[in-house]
Scaffold this motif. Structure first.
Motif, PDB file in Angstrom:
ATOM      1  N   ARG A  29       0.826  -1.210   0.000  1.00  0.00           N
ATOM      2  CA  ARG A  29       0.000   0.000   0.000  1.00  0.00           C
ATOM      3  C   ARG A  29       0.858   1.256   0.000  1.00  0.00           C
ATOM      4  NH1 ARG A  29      -3.089  -3.037   3.733  1.00  0.00           N
ATOM      5  NH2 ARG A  29      -2.084  -1.994   5.476  1.00  0.00           N
ATOM      6  N   GLN A  30       1.879   1.273   0.848  1.00  0.00           N
ATOM      7  CA  GLN A  30       2.717   2.470   0.954  1.00  0.00           C
ATOM      8  C   GLN A  30       3.646   2.605  -0.253  1.00  0.00           C
ATOM      9  OE1 GLN A  30       4.591   2.295   4.849  1.00  0.00           O
ATOM     10  NE2 GLN A  30       2.825   3.327   5.755  1.00  0.00           N
ATOM     11  N   GLY A  31       4.051   1.478  -0.826  1.00  0.00           N
ATOM     12  CA  GLY A  31       4.858   1.546  -2.038  1.00  0.00           C
ATOM     13  C   GLY A  31       4.073   2.180  -3.172  1.00  0.00           C
ATOM     14  N   LEU A  32       2.808   1.798  -3.304  1.00  0.00           N
ATOM     15  CA  LEU A  32       1.955   2.388  -4.323  1.00  0.00           C
ATOM     16  C   LEU A  32       1.713   3.864  -4.029  1.00  0.00           C
ATOM     17  CD1 LEU A  32       0.401   1.734  -6.885  1.00  0.00           C
ATOM     18  CD2 LEU A  32      -1.574   1.115  -5.465  1.00  0.00           C
ATOM     19  N   GLN A  33       1.563   4.189  -2.752  1.00  0.00           N
ATOM     20  CA  GLN A  33       1.393   5.590  -2.364  1.00  0.00           C
ATOM     21  C   GLN A  33       2.637   6.412  -2.706  1.00  0.00           C
ATOM     22  OE1 GLN A  33       0.346   6.136   1.784  1.00  0.00           O
ATOM     23  NE2 GLN A  33       0.896   8.305   1.747  1.00  0.00           N
ATOM     24  N   SER A  34       3.809   5.820  -2.527  1.00  0.00           N
ATOM     25  CA  SER A  34       5.046   6.551  -2.837  1.00  0.00           C
ATOM     26  C   SER A  34       5.111   6.876  -4.324  1.00  0.00           C
ATOM     27  CB  SER A  34       6.271   5.731  -2.418  1.00  0.00           C
ATOM     28  OG  SER A  34       6.500   4.633  -3.276  1.00  0.00           O
ATOM     29  N   PHE A  35       4.585   5.973  -5.144  1.00  0.00           N
ATOM     30  CA  PHE A  35       4.541   6.230  -6.584  1.00  0.00           C
ATOM     31  C   PHE A  35       3.468   7.261  -6.924  1.00  0.00           C
ATOM     32  CE2 PHE A  35       2.705   5.339 -10.777  1.00  0.00           C
ATOM     33  CZ  PHE A  35       3.825   5.474 -11.575  1.00  0.00           C
ATOM     34  N   GLU A  36       2.283   7.050  -6.390  1.00  0.00           N
ATOM     35  CA  GLU A  36       1.154   7.924  -6.701  1.00  0.00           C
ATOM     36  C   GLU A  36       1.423   9.368  -6.278  1.00  0.00           C
ATOM     37  OE1 GLU A  36      -3.690   8.092  -5.865  1.00  0.00           O
ATOM     38  OE2 GLU A  36      -2.382   6.868  -4.611  1.00  0.00           O
ATOM     39  N   LYS A  37       2.053   9.562  -5.109  1.00  0.00           N
ATOM     40  CA  LYS A  37       2.286  10.897  -4.562  1.00  0.00           C
ATOM     41  C   LYS A  37       3.694  11.421  -4.849  1.00  0.00           C
ATOM     42  CE  LYS A  37      -1.777  10.718  -2.597  1.00  0.00           C
ATOM     43  NZ  LYS A  37      -2.915  11.507  -3.135  1.00  0.00           N
ATOM     44  N   ASN A  38       4.495  10.598  -5.547  1.00  0.00           N
ATOM     45  CA  ASN A  38       5.892  10.961  -5.805  1.00  0.00           C
ATOM     46  C   ASN A  38       6.617  11.265  -4.497  1.00  0.00           C
ATOM     47  OD1 ASN A  38       8.124  11.356  -7.416  1.00  0.00           O
ATOM     48  ND2 ASN A  38       7.670  13.494  -7.868  1.00  0.00           N
ATOM     49  N   ASP A  39       6.366  10.399  -3.498  1.00  0.00           N
ATOM     50  CA  ASP A  39       6.939  10.563  -2.164  1.00  0.00           C
ATOM     51  C   ASP A  39       8.222   9.724  -2.085  1.00  0.00           C
ATOM     52  OD1 ASP A  39       7.583  10.554   0.534  1.00  0.00           O
ATOM     53  OD2 ASP A  39       5.487  10.521   1.187  1.00  0.00           O
ATOM     54  N   LEU A  40       9.359  10.359  -2.329  1.00  0.00           N
ATOM     55  CA  LEU A  40      10.618   9.629  -2.413  1.00  0.00           C
ATOM     56  C   LEU A  40      11.095   9.150  -1.049  1.00  0.00           C
ATOM     57  CD1 LEU A  40      12.481  11.803  -5.066  1.00  0.00           C
ATOM     58  CD2 LEU A  40      10.869   9.919  -5.387  1.00  0.00           C
ATOM     59  N   ASP A  41      10.819   9.926   0.000  1.00  0.00           N
ATOM     60  CA  ASP A  41      11.213   9.501   1.344  1.00  0.00           C
ATOM     61  C   ASP A  41      10.473   8.217   1.733  1.00  0.00           C
ATOM     62  OD1 ASP A  41      12.973  11.599   1.692  1.00  0.00           O
ATOM     63  OD2 ASP A  41      11.494  12.902   2.634  1.00  0.00           O
ATOM     64  N   LEU A  42       9.189   8.169   1.428  1.00  0.00           N
ATOM     65  CA  LEU A  42       8.404   6.967   1.722  1.00  0.00           C
ATOM     66  C   LEU A  42       8.920   5.785   0.905  1.00  0.00           C
ATOM     67  CD1 LEU A  42       6.064   5.587   3.143  1.00  0.00           C
ATOM     68  CD2 LEU A  42       4.543   6.416   1.318  1.00  0.00           C
ATOM     69  N   ALA A  43       9.259   6.033  -0.349  1.00  0.00           N
ATOM     70  CA  ALA A  43       9.789   4.967  -1.202  1.00  0.00           C
ATOM     71  C   ALA A  43      11.051   4.360  -0.588  1.00  0.00           C
ATOM     72  CB  ALA A  43      10.086   5.512  -2.597  1.00  0.00           C
ATOM     73  N   ARG A  44      11.928   5.218  -0.089  1.00  0.00           N
ATOM     74  CA  ARG A  44      13.166   4.715   0.526  1.00  0.00           C
ATOM     75  C   ARG A  44      12.866   3.913   1.792  1.00  0.00           C
ATOM     76  NH1 ARG A  44      14.546  10.196  -0.790  1.00  0.00           N
ATOM     77  NH2 ARG A  44      15.885  10.271  -2.648  1.00  0.00           N
ATOM     78  N   GLU A  45      11.863   4.349   2.541  1.00  0.00           N
ATOM     79  CA  GLU A  45      11.491   3.621   3.759  1.00  0.00           C
ATOM     80  C   GLU A  45      10.998   2.218   3.426  1.00  0.00           C
ATOM     81  OE1 GLU A  45       8.637   5.755   6.046  1.00  0.00           O
ATOM     82  OE2 GLU A  45       9.882   7.548   6.264  1.00  0.00           O
ATOM     83  N   ILE A  46      10.205   2.098   2.370  1.00  0.00           N
ATOM     84  CA  ILE A  46       9.658   0.797   1.990  1.00  0.00           C
ATOM     85  C   ILE A  46      10.764  -0.133   1.511  1.00  0.00           C
ATOM     86  CG2 ILE A  46       8.078  -0.406   0.430  1.00  0.00           C
ATOM     87  CD1 ILE A  46       6.797   1.269   2.700  1.00  0.00           C
ATOM     88  N   ILE A  47      11.687   0.401   0.753  1.00  0.00           N
ATOM     89  CA  ILE A  47      12.814  -0.416   0.287  1.00  0.00           C
ATOM     90  C   ILE A  47      13.619  -0.929   1.471  1.00  0.00           C
ATOM     91  CG2 ILE A  47      14.992  -0.354  -0.995  1.00  0.00           C
ATOM     92  CD1 ILE A  47      13.594   1.718  -2.856  1.00  0.00           C
ATOM     93  N   LYS A  48      13.853  -0.052   2.438  1.00  0.00           N
ATOM     94  CA  LYS A  48      14.593  -0.460   3.630  1.00  0.00           C
ATOM     95  C   LYS A  48      13.801  -1.467   4.457  1.00  0.00           C
ATOM     96  CE  LYS A  48      17.078   1.493   7.598  1.00  0.00           C
ATOM     97  NZ  LYS A  48      17.433   2.733   8.327  1.00  0.00           N
ATOM     98  N   ALA A  49      12.483  -1.314   4.471  1.00  0.00           N
ATOM     99  CA  ALA A  49      11.622  -2.193   5.276  1.00  0.00           C
ATOM    100  C   ALA A  49      11.618  -3.623   4.762  1.00  0.00           C
ATOM    101  CB  ALA A  49      10.195  -1.649   5.303  1.00  0.00           C
ATOM    102  N   ASP A  50      12.082  -3.821   3.537  1.00  0.00           N
ATOM    103  CA  ASP A  50      12.107  -5.181   2.994  1.00  0.00           C
ATOM    104  C   ASP A  50      13.025  -6.093   3.803  1.00  0.00           C
ATOM    105  OD1 ASP A  50      11.180  -7.014   0.925  1.00  0.00           O
ATOM    106  OD2 ASP A  50      13.242  -6.995   0.185  1.00  0.00           O
ATOM    107  N   ASP A  51      14.020  -5.518   4.455  1.00  0.00           N
ATOM    108  CA  ASP A  51      14.908  -6.317   5.304  1.00  0.00           C
ATOM    109  C   ASP A  51      14.129  -6.961   6.450  1.00  0.00           C
ATOM    110  OD1 ASP A  51      17.095  -5.651   3.749  1.00  0.00           O
ATOM    111  OD2 ASP A  51      17.729  -3.998   5.041  1.00  0.00           O
ATOM    112  N   GLN A  52      13.138  -6.233   6.965  1.00  0.00           N
ATOM    113  CA  GLN A  52      12.325  -6.766   8.049  1.00  0.00           C
ATOM    114  C   GLN A  52      11.520  -7.974   7.575  1.00  0.00           C
ATOM    115  OE1 GLN A  52       9.464  -4.018   9.678  1.00  0.00           O
ATOM    116  NE2 GLN A  52       8.800  -5.430  11.282  1.00  0.00           N
ATOM    117  N   ILE A  53      11.040  -7.912   6.327  1.00  0.00           N
ATOM    118  CA  ILE A  53      10.286  -9.033   5.776  1.00  0.00           C
ATOM    119  C   ILE A  53      11.174 -10.269   5.668  1.00  0.00           C
ATOM    120  CG2 ILE A  53       8.947  -9.857   3.807  1.00  0.00           C
ATOM    121  CD1 ILE A  53       7.675  -7.579   5.505  1.00  0.00           C
TER     122      ILE A  53
END
Length: 219
Positions: A29-53
């Motif tokens: 959901r947040q990855g799609l939001q980062s694209f839709e809103k052009n939110d680069l900070d959120l995009a970086r957070e989601i990429i980093k969060a993949d380690d938790q997965i």
């Protein structure tokens, strides 16, 4: 491990899977939001969060293996542990797709967004619903619900086809916008794969209940 402790361990295993699935869906959901809103900070957070997965996957695998080693489960319990080990890969890959979508957002830094994402958002909604129901089917060991999830995949496939057709029209109308449109196509494909992973999970739930996987007896 007595019977009560053993049952608690199985319930904790299911709980861990629910937590992991909830997190990957949040990331999508947040990855799609980062694209839709052009939110680069959120995009970086989601990429980093993949380690938790990835950590979730490793820890749940260890939980499942500990149960096998200590209890040597049979029949339904063995199928449950086996099913969970199988579906962990699908859940982890859904998390990868969230990261993939966020990577696309980063590559489009500074781009002016001007396209209708209604179909993409609808795909995301349906795919998320399928994953949620697949996990619910696992927890309740519900083969009927699992079969319904498999049938719902056609809806996501149809939305994906519509998105491809619309994207072709957009490129025809404005070739300069091609990189952005291609990004939308890629995101649509990732969402279509999320739905496919939900189907995979549902098929393993059917195995859990029936002992057969894709109509092939395995137990």
């Amino acid at each position: 491990m007595n019977r009560r402790t053993y049952q608690t361990a199985l319930n904790e295993l299911k709980k861990s899977v629910i937590e992991m699935a909830d997190q990957v869906l949040k990331n999508v959901r947040q990855g799609l939001q980062s694209f839709e809103k052009n939110d680069l900070d959120l995009a970086r957070e989601i990429i980093k969060a993949d380690d938790q997965i990835d950590m979730y996957e490793e820890e749940i695998s260890k939980q499942a293996l500990r149960i096998i080693w200590k209890e040597q489960p049979i029949a339904q319990d063995l199928r449950l542990v086996t099913t969970i080990l199988k579906i962990l890969t699908d859940i982890e890959r859904i998390g990868d797709h969230a990261s993939d979508i966020s990577e696309i957002a980063l590559h489009l830094e500074g781009h002016q967004f001007s396209r209708d994402l209604t179909l993409v958002l609808s795909m995301a909604k349906h795919a998320e619903h399928m994953v949620q129901n697949a996990i619910e089917a696992l927890v309740s060991e519900d083969a009927v619900l699992a079969k319904l999830i498999i049938a719902q995949d056609d809806m996501v496939d149809d939305l994906y086809k519509q998105m491809i057709e619309r994207s072709a029209e957009w490129i025809k109308d404005d070739v300069d916008d091609t990189p952005y449109v291609i990004s939308i196509i890629l995101i649509s494909k990732y969402l279509e794969r999320v739905a496919d992973h939900a189907v995979n999970i549902a098929e393993w739930v059917i195995f859990l209940v029936t002992g057969s996987h894709k109509n092939t007896p395995l137990y």
